[in-house]
Design an enzyme around this catalytic site. Sequence first.
Site, short mmCIF file in Angstrom:
data_model
loop_
_atom_site.label_atom_id
_atom_site.label_comp_id
_atom_site.label_asym_id
_atom_site.label_seq_id
_atom_site.Cartn_x
_atom_site.Cartn_y
_atom_site.Cartn_z
N GLU A 38 -19.15 13.25 -6.34
CA GLU A 38 -18.68 12.07 -5.78
C GLU A 38 -19.62 10.81 -5.90
O GLU A 38 -19.43 9.12 -6.04
CB GLU A 38 -18.13 11.81 -4.80
CG GLU A 38 -18.55 11.49 -3.31
CD GLU A 38 -17.95 12.18 -2.29
OE1 GLU A 38 -16.74 11.85 -2.43
OE2 GLU A 38 -18.45 12.47 -0.97
N ASN B 289 0.70 -1.36 0.66
CA ASN B 289 -0.09 -0.04 0.24
C ASN B 289 0.84 1.09 0.04
O ASN B 289 2.08 1.32 1.29
CB ASN B 289 -0.65 -0.25 1.47
CG ASN B 289 -1.86 1.15 1.46
OD1 ASN B 289 -1.41 2.12 0.56
ND2 ASN B 289 -2.81 1.00 2.21
N GLY B 290 0.78 2.01 -1.61
CA GLY B 290 1.55 3.41 -1.33
C GLY B 290 2.18 3.39 -2.10
O GLY B 290 1.72 2.37 -3.20
N HIS C 239 -20.51 36.54 -11.62
CA HIS C 239 -18.62 37.26 -11.27
C HIS C 239 -17.83 36.18 -12.83
O HIS C 239 -16.97 36.10 -12.21
CB HIS C 239 -17.78 37.37 -10.52
CG HIS C 239 -18.34 38.61 -8.85
ND1 HIS C 239 -18.27 39.47 -9.73
CD2 HIS C 239 -19.13 38.47 -7.81
CE1 HIS C 239 -18.55 39.70 -8.51
NE2 HIS C 239 -18.98 39.66 -7.63
C1 F6R Z 1 -15.61 12.99 0.48
C2 F6R Z 1 -14.91 12.25 1.71
C3 F6R Z 1 -13.50 12.65 0.90
C4 F6R Z 1 -12.40 12.92 2.89
C5 F6R Z 1 -11.25 13.14 2.71
C6 F6R Z 1 -10.56 12.92 4.10
O1 F6R Z 1 -17.10 12.46 0.86
O2 F6R Z 1 -15.35 11.31 2.05
O3 F6R Z 1 -13.10 13.94 0.46
O4 F6R Z 1 -13.01 13.92 3.86
O5 F6R Z 1 -10.56 12.14 2.03
O6 F6R Z 1 -10.16 12.51 4.11
P1 F6R Z 1 -9.96 12.27 5.96
O7 F6R Z 1 -10.82 13.20 6.37
O8 F6R Z 1 -9.79 10.68 6.32
O9 F6R Z 1 -9.13 13.20 6.20
#
Ligand code: F6R
Length: 607
Positions: free
Chosen positions: A490, A98-99, A506
């Site tokens: 999304e 993962n990464g 604007h």
């Molecule tokens: C949208 C959503 C993402 C997360 C973003 C941050 O519904 O879930 O935009 O909010 O990837 O994720 P966290 O909160 O886990 O750092």
Amino acid sequence: MCGIVGYVGSKNAQSILLEGLHRLEYRGYDSAGIVTFQDGDACLLRVKGKVAGLDSLVNDSHRDDSIGIGHTRWATHGEPSERNAHPHNVGDIFLVHNGIIENYKDLKSVLETRGYSFVSETDTEVLTALVDSIYQQDKNLFAAVSEALHMVVGAYGIAVVAKDNMDEVVVARSGSPLVIGVGEGETFIASDPSALVGNTNQVIFLKDGEVAKCTRDGVTVKDSADQAVEPIVETIEMDIQAMQKKGFDHFLVKEIFDQPESLSATLAGRVVKDQDLLRLGGLNMSEEELRAVKHIFIVACGTASYASMMASYYIERFADDVVIDTVVASELRYRSFNVPENSLAIFVSQSGETADTIACLKEMKQRGVRCLGVVNAVGSTIAREVDGGIYIHAGAEISVASTKGFTSQVVALVLFGLVMAQAKGMSIEDVRPYIDELDALPEEIAAVLDTKNEEVKQLAADYSQYEHAFYIGRDILYPLALEGALKLKETSYIHVEGQPAGELKHGSIALIDDRFFEVAFVMDNELFEKSMSNIIEVQARGGHVIVVTNSSREIEAERVVRIESRLKMFTPLLFNVVSQLFAYYVAVNRGNDVDQPRNLAKSVTVE
Ligand code: F6R
């Protein structure tokens, strides 16, 4: 972003790995694979698409396999395909990752000169070959993985097995989460503790740079300097209920309906109405330190950044000697920003594992700034690295689109703002209206869910065929418009933009014609008339306007969703529930995979 599982014990490894992968699938779902072994005989199963594709491939001949690793992928290098799916195998080594390995091209060239060839487009296959090339020297997997990782630039959580060593799974992490579950005569591995539920609640959270050898009898850990580290075994509480749909069709709608309960958990013990009391236990800041704060950076991504922005609008109303910068982590990390004196940084993250947010946390710590976290996932990287903070206690959020996380993030941040403002002298008379409304908020959300669900479902049916939309709002309703737009785009794949209502003229208003619908959030306050003017401007150009409001005034719009509530300040969080339900039902009507939208994954652990 990608899920990793591993097992070494005496039970059927295939079923343990598959169960874990199903739980982790929300982290990535474009391809999946497992490898299990019996006496060095490997059974490697990989599919393009979801984990369910693996279920049918499992065969009886490998029921006795008692060691293995598995992966569900969110593609970074190479398209989603069986060939690019993990585990990768080179020589004796099988590896899941993962990464991102940033220097994989350089490593690949070196390995090619040593006779290795590659069949996939992935950085992971290169890492697998690198480990194999070292492993072949003296067949010590623990040492080979450590040595290989010294040559790697990038982020990783990995699990590795050698087919001629049926006693150990070696794991490591740097910038990507990895947790080890300790059982009786068995050891589990996962990138997220939710995959361990039901197997063990005894866990070791691996730290960045650590490498661990997991056997049936225990775990040996060493740090990046190859020094032995005594692993700390912790007990985690995880609620299996939170990981089930409880009769709902999807996690998304279940989590929307969870909100009265999840928000109550955020507030529990922190807002005590009959004692006029607000308290936050984990800040690790004295009253004097809170009083001294003059500048706050709130750092987050996506929905968490919109929650941060909304909270900053609230906090600015009562903490008038504090400047708040709400910043998107992926931008801040490469900006040459100044840190004023008496700054505090707050990192907001549901997962606690978002790579960009973690990078900013590291930068702020390096600059000596006190860092707090507002986090849901207990034991996650951000939660562990900050100086103090607030767990939002919203319970597991499985659907990729964040809903209950948003609500609890806003409230937790406002709570922090109030506690800070009280330390600065805000009187209890001024705080009391907030305590009253926060205390009432879970019930008010329950009432909206109860009374508006059917209406919003019908509304969604009527607007699901549109391909373009704007979400607009003024003041505190602007971050809400951004969040509403993100939720709809999304889940539905409709082209949606969130805008400040006053900003449309604007430029963006040029787009509007009758192919657009607009969701306009309107509060019954001094901005009401101004919002109405913006709505009229849109309607005059053929736009189809849906107004979500708490006002009983006459409104000329195609549709009006009226929220009746005694709340004055926190009605935006009630509007947001309407917006969440709307996104959900539009996505269902369009036949989309609402819990696992295309191209996305929960928890973005790569840059
Ligand atoms: C949208 C959503 C993402 C997360 C973003 C941050 O519904 O879930 O935009 O909010 O990837 O994720 P966290 O909160 O886990 O750092």
